[in-house]
Structures are given as C-alpha cells and as structure tokens.
Design an enzyme around this catalytic site. Sequence first.
Site, PDB file in Angstrom:
ATOM      1  N   ASP A  54     -11.771  -6.671  -3.271  1.00 13.22           N
ATOM      2  CA  ASP A  54     -12.604  -7.885  -3.237  1.00 13.22           C
ATOM      3  C   ASP A  54     -13.999  -7.526  -2.751  1.00 13.22           C
ATOM      4  OD1 ASP A  54     -10.728  -7.846  -0.562  1.00 13.22           O
ATOM      5  OD2 ASP A  54     -12.775  -8.423  -0.092  1.00 13.22           O
ATOM      6  N   GLU A 105       0.813  -1.224   0.000  1.00 18.29           N
ATOM      7  CA  GLU A 105       0.000   0.000   0.000  1.00 18.29           C
ATOM      8  C   GLU A 105       0.842   1.268   0.000  1.00 18.29           C
ATOM      9  OE1 GLU A 105      -4.079  -1.740   2.028  1.00 18.29           O
ATOM     10  OE2 GLU A 105      -2.453  -1.169   3.348  1.00 18.29           O
TER      11      GLU A 105
HETATM   12  N1  SAH Z   1      -2.698 -11.178   2.303  1.00 23.47           N
HETATM   13  C1  SAH Z   1      -2.381 -10.848   3.643  1.00 23.47           C
HETATM   14  C2  SAH Z   1      -3.588 -10.668   4.531  1.00 23.47           C
HETATM   15  C3  SAH Z   1      -4.457  -9.511   4.102  1.00 23.47           C
HETATM   16  S1  SAH Z   1      -5.632  -9.049   5.296  1.00 23.47           S
HETATM   17  C4  SAH Z   1      -1.456 -11.938   4.170  1.00 23.47           C
HETATM   18  O1  SAH Z   1      -1.626 -13.091   3.829  1.00 23.47           O
HETATM   19  O2  SAH Z   1      -0.563 -11.586   4.907  1.00 23.47           O
HETATM   20  C5  SAH Z   1      -6.536  -7.840   4.378  1.00 23.47           C
HETATM   21  C6  SAH Z   1      -5.981  -6.435   4.344  1.00 23.47           C
HETATM   22  O3  SAH Z   1      -6.649  -5.701   3.325  1.00 23.47           O
HETATM   23  C7  SAH Z   1      -6.233  -5.613   5.611  1.00 23.47           C
HETATM   24  O4  SAH Z   1      -5.199  -4.690   5.791  1.00 23.47           O
HETATM   25  C8  SAH Z   1      -7.589  -4.933   5.353  1.00 23.47           C
HETATM   26  O5  SAH Z   1      -7.597  -3.588   5.780  1.00 23.47           O
HETATM   27  C9  SAH Z   1      -7.786  -4.992   3.832  1.00 23.47           C
HETATM   28  N2  SAH Z   1      -8.950  -5.766   3.341  1.00 23.47           N
HETATM   29  C10 SAH Z   1      -9.201  -5.985   2.023  1.00 23.47           C
HETATM   30  N3  SAH Z   1     -10.255  -6.769   1.860  1.00 23.47           N
HETATM   31  C11 SAH Z   1     -10.723  -7.096   3.102  1.00 23.47           C
HETATM   32  C12 SAH Z   1     -11.772  -7.926   3.579  1.00 23.47           C
HETATM   33  N4  SAH Z   1     -12.560  -8.606   2.743  1.00 23.47           N
HETATM   34  N5  SAH Z   1     -11.943  -8.042   4.923  1.00 23.47           N
HETATM   35  C13 SAH Z   1     -11.138  -7.362   5.779  1.00 23.47           C
HETATM   36  N6  SAH Z   1     -10.112  -6.577   5.381  1.00 23.47           N
HETATM   37  C14 SAH Z   1      -9.893  -6.448   4.049  1.00 23.47           C
END
Ligand code: SAH
Length: 234
Positions: free
Chosen positions: A196, A12
């Site tokens: 998403d 980000e």
């Molecule tokens: N891919 C990462 C985990 C991502 S968690 C890993 O494996 O380490 C999701 C991140 O994107 C968080 O920072 C949140 O703010 C945002 N986000 C995007 N879509 C989201 C969703 N469906 N639910 C919660 N947070 C979401």
Amino acid sequence: MKIAIMGAMPEEIAPILKKLGNYTTTEYAKNKYYEASYKGVDLVIAYSKIGKVFSTLTATTMIEHFSATQLLFSGVAGAISPSLKVGDLIVATKLSQHDLDITAFGHPFGFVPEGAVFVEADKSMIELSKEVALDMGKIVQEGIIATGDQFVANEERKNWIGSTFGADALEMEGASVAVVCDALNVPFFILRAISDAADMDASFSFDAFLETSAVESAEFVMKMVDKILDKNAK
Ligand code: SAH
C-alpha cells in the site's frame, strides 16, 4: 550455520512453509517456531505477530533460544517513495523507529541515549541481494525503512516520516528486529514488498495485496537463502 526467516503475520511465512513442505513445530514463549532442514542447512521460521514488541521477542528467541546465526525478514510495507508501487521490493539499508520520541529533551526523533537513530543492515547480504535480483530479473530498490507501532494510513504522517528519516518505506517490525540483531551481532537482511502507499486508501490496498506481495517477498528471501548456501559452498 542456522538461518532464521521471520515475518510478522501468518501470510508472510505461509509461502515459505509451503515451499519447505516438511518441518517440525515447537511452541515457545507463546509462539510457534518451525524448524526444517533445507539443502543441508537448518532453518528456523516464525511470524512474530504485529509490532515492535512482538518482533523483538521473536527475533531474540530465534537467536538466543534457537541459535540462529543469520536472520532474514520477509514481509510487506507501505510505500513512502513515489517510485515504489504495490508489489515492488525494497531492501533496507538502515532502519529507524519513527515513533520513538524524547525530543522534549533536545534529542532527535528516533534517538534515545546510548542508542542510535539508525541501525545499518548487513552490507554483504545487501550485496548478495543484488545478485539475486539479477538472477531473478527483478528490480529491487534499496532504501531506508522506518518502523513504528502504527498502521500509517495518512498522507501527512507518511510525509513527515519520509522527510524526518529520509525513509522510502514504513512498516511495524523492521527497526526492532534490527536493534536485536545488531546488539547480538547477528547479520540481518530486511526485505519488504509494497502492499500500500500508507495513504487514506492504505487499509483497502493492504487487504487486497497482502497475499500477493507477501509471496513476492517470500520468493525473493528463499532465493537469498539459496545464494547464501551457494557462497558458503565455494
Ligand atoms: N490486517 C491486519 C493488520 C495489519 S498491520 C489485521 O487486521 O490484523 C500492517 C502490517 O503490515 C504490519 O505488520 C506492518 O509491518 C506492515 N505494513 C504494511 N503497510 C503498512 C502501513 N501502511 N503502515 C504500517 N505498517 C504497514
């Protein structure tokens, strides 16, 4: 004036650091803070790590330790509103913690005594974002963002958050950053690009679109910085 630009994940803030090119790195409180001068103004940039606790720590540090006077958040989110598609931008008007629950005592979801269900974002920055959207020829939706320490990949949970908080998008850091900025009287702006739809395909969609959506959000936030500087010069 010192502007903080914050994300939750490396992806980000990477587009912002790339644009700046030149910056210094300081390690503080088990995190890295990047400082740069941009068009004559000081910036401090960091990603917090995911979730409400880490984002609280980083927002507080940017304000209390690095003396930020404004905070802009750039990142990705899951859509609740069907009008938000992958890549679309949403500006938070107000934010709430969807997983804060002491309803057993008769309080509403998202509320604790001496707190508030919603924290409102800075209105003048939201106004500026409309000008930025016009300049860029982009459609930016305004709406309520709900935050919690969960990656939501479940239609039922997403719909509950939508109906309980009137939320249009959900993520994991916005409301905690909002609480910090509100308490410390620092105007803040929270922008998210959709990665998403918070449904059963969310993790696949997130992995596929994190980078492109993060770039969308970062480009807009840098234009916000330009606009803030323009207005300040006048
Ligand atoms: N891919 C990462 C985990 C991502 S968690 C890993 O494996 O380490 C999701 C991140 O994107 C968080 O920072 C949140 O703010 C945002 N986000 C995007 N879509 C989201 C969703 N469906 N639910 C919660 N947070 C979401």
